[in-house]
Design a protein around this motif. Structure first.
Motif, PDB file in Angstrom:
ATOM      1  N   HIS A   1      44.184   7.112 -22.779  1.00  0.00           N
ATOM      2  CA  HIS A   1      45.282   6.626 -21.942  1.00  0.00           C
ATOM      3  C   HIS A   1      44.722   5.622 -20.935  1.00  0.00           C
ATOM      4  N   PRO A   2      44.573   4.360 -21.352  1.00  0.00           N
ATOM      5  CA  PRO A   2      43.969   3.365 -20.475  1.00  0.00           C
ATOM      6  C   PRO A   2      44.671   3.186 -19.138  1.00  0.00           C
ATOM      7  N   GLU A   3      46.005   3.389 -19.103  1.00  0.00           N
ATOM      8  CA  GLU A   3      46.732   3.223 -17.840  1.00  0.00           C
ATOM      9  C   GLU A   3      46.300   4.266 -16.817  1.00  0.00           C
ATOM     10  N   VAL A   4      46.259   5.511 -17.240  1.00  0.00           N
ATOM     11  CA  VAL A   4      45.864   6.589 -16.330  1.00  0.00           C
ATOM     12  C   VAL A   4      44.398   6.439 -15.930  1.00  0.00           C
ATOM     13  N   HIS A   5      43.566   6.085 -16.895  1.00  0.00           N
ATOM     14  CA  HIS A   5      42.127   5.971 -16.625  1.00  0.00           C
ATOM     15  C   HIS A   5      41.750   4.648 -15.951  1.00  0.00           C
ATOM     16  N   GLU A   6      42.714   3.713 -15.914  1.00  0.00           N
ATOM     17  CA  GLU A   6      42.471   2.379 -15.353  1.00  0.00           C
ATOM     18  C   GLU A   6      41.211   1.751 -15.967  1.00  0.00           C
ATOM     19  N   THR A   7      41.184   1.834 -17.293  1.00  0.00           N
ATOM     20  CA  THR A   7      40.075   1.302 -18.078  1.00  0.00           C
ATOM     21  C   THR A   7      40.648   0.629 -19.309  1.00  0.00           C
ATOM     22  N   ALA A   8      40.343  -0.642 -19.511  1.00  0.00           N
ATOM     23  CA  ALA A   8      40.894  -1.364 -20.653  1.00  0.00           C
ATOM     24  C   ALA A   8      40.458  -0.726 -21.967  1.00  0.00           C
ATOM     25  N   LEU A   9      41.374  -0.702 -22.926  1.00  0.00           N
ATOM     26  CA  LEU A   9      41.093  -0.048 -24.201  1.00  0.00           C
ATOM     27  C   LEU A   9      39.875  -0.643 -24.887  1.00  0.00           C
ATOM     28  N   ASP A  10      39.644  -1.939 -24.720  1.00  0.00           N
ATOM     29  CA  ASP A  10      38.491  -2.560 -25.367  1.00  0.00           C
ATOM     30  C   ASP A  10      37.241  -2.541 -24.502  1.00  0.00           C
ATOM     31  N   ASP A  11      37.275  -1.799 -23.391  1.00  0.00           N
ATOM     32  CA  ASP A  11      36.085  -1.618 -22.561  1.00  0.00           C
ATOM     33  C   ASP A  11      35.080  -0.740 -23.315  1.00  0.00           C
ATOM     34  N   ARG A  12      33.803  -1.033 -23.108  1.00  0.00           N
ATOM     35  CA  ARG A  12      32.762  -0.265 -23.802  1.00  0.00           C
ATOM     36  C   ARG A  12      32.724   1.195 -23.362  1.00  0.00           C
ATOM     37  N   ALA A  13      33.413   1.523 -22.273  1.00  0.00           N
ATOM     38  CA  ALA A  13      33.463   2.920 -21.837  1.00  0.00           C
ATOM     39  C   ALA A  13      34.128   3.813 -22.883  1.00  0.00           C
ATOM     40  N   TYR A  14      34.976   3.231 -23.714  1.00  0.00           N
ATOM     41  CA  TYR A  14      35.644   4.005 -24.760  1.00  0.00           C
ATOM     42  C   TYR A  14      34.875   4.010 -26.082  1.00  0.00           C
ATOM     43  N   THR A  15      33.793   3.255 -26.166  1.00  0.00           N
ATOM     44  CA  THR A  15      33.050   3.173 -27.429  1.00  0.00           C
ATOM     45  C   THR A  15      32.610   4.541 -27.945  1.00  0.00           C
TER      46      THR A  15
END
Length: 250
Positions: free
Chosen positions: A100-114
């Motif tokens: 949930h990028p909105e809640v996490h305030e992290t873009a879906l293509d950010d490497r944090a989701y890798t």
């Protein structure tokens, strides 16, 4: 017809009126509507406490085997999240990862989701992510950017852009990315939008989702049942697409 709801929840959310967020309530509504299976995440996990919410999800899956399947929420700000996610993906009934990028305030293509995508690839699981047209975190462009990095990992675009003017970019992203699947839930989604999605991508790239218990399961299901679709396309949306994606997982 074995209807599969690809996008549901259990639990409560502070900004929404959820009369009863229990798994028991959801399953009772599924029985009333003829929905065989719902794929759910726990709202506590989406929100403030991924660890506790995912634990509650596992309890619900054990209490309702086969009726509920699970999306394990990945919290990109938790340094132990990759290890915890791999353990969760081995739990019977857990079919994939919820982002949930909105809640996490992290873009879906950010490497944090890798690590989440890599775990899904290793375990041959699915990924469901919230989408929102015009967002800095979950616009269709983020899906189009991240999906090609992880070929073979099915990525469901929750809400298919959310807003009506986001539908065309969502369809265009799906046209470019063969592993991208559009999902139907949202209070702004209409039967006409659904028919445009099917016409644009093919029914095999569209999956029914209700967003219950956020939204009423009956509304989301009725939208598909009453849409001006050939019956074979309607059946594909209601269960065929998810049947294919879940093959080998459950």
């Amino acid at each position: 017809m074995d209807v599969i709801d690809a996008h549901g929840h259990i639990g409560r959310w502070p900004a929404f009126a959820v009369p009863d967020g229990s798994a028991e309530s959801l399953v009772a509504m599924m029985d009333r509507c003829g929905v065989a299976t719902a794929c759910v995440s726990h709202l506590l996990a989406v929100g403030p406490d991924a660890r506790a919410g995912n634990a509650l999800l596992v309890e619900a899956l054990q209490a309702h085997p086969g009726r509920l399947l699970g999306w394990a929420v990945y919290q990109p700000h938790d340094p132990q999240a990759p290890e915890r996610l791999r353990d969760l993906l081995d739990v019977p009934g857990v079919i994939g990862v919820k982002l949930h990028p909105e809640v996490h305030e992290t873009a879906l293509d950010d490497r944090a989701y890798t690590p989440a995508f890599e775990a899904a690839a290793e375990r041959r699981r699915l990924v469901l992510a919230h989408s929102q047209h015009g967002s800095a975190w979950s616009d269709a462009r983020h899906f189009a950017a991240v999906s090609p990095r992880h070929p073979g990992v099915p990525l469901l675009m929750g809400h298919a852009g959310l807003f009506p003017h986001g539908l065309r970019p969502a369809i265009q992203a799906a046209e470019r990315c063969p592993d991208l699947v559009l999902e139907t839930c949202g209070s702004r989604m209409t039967a006409r939008h659904l028919t445009r999605m099917v016409a644009g991508t093919g029914a095999d790239r569209v999956a029914f989702g209700s967003d219950a218990v956020f939204l009423d399961l009956r509304t989301g299901l009725g939208r598909v049942l009453l849409a001006d679709l050939p019956e074979e396309d309607r059946e594909q949306v209601l269960h065929g697409t998810m049947d294919r994606l879940l093959k080998g997982i459950v």
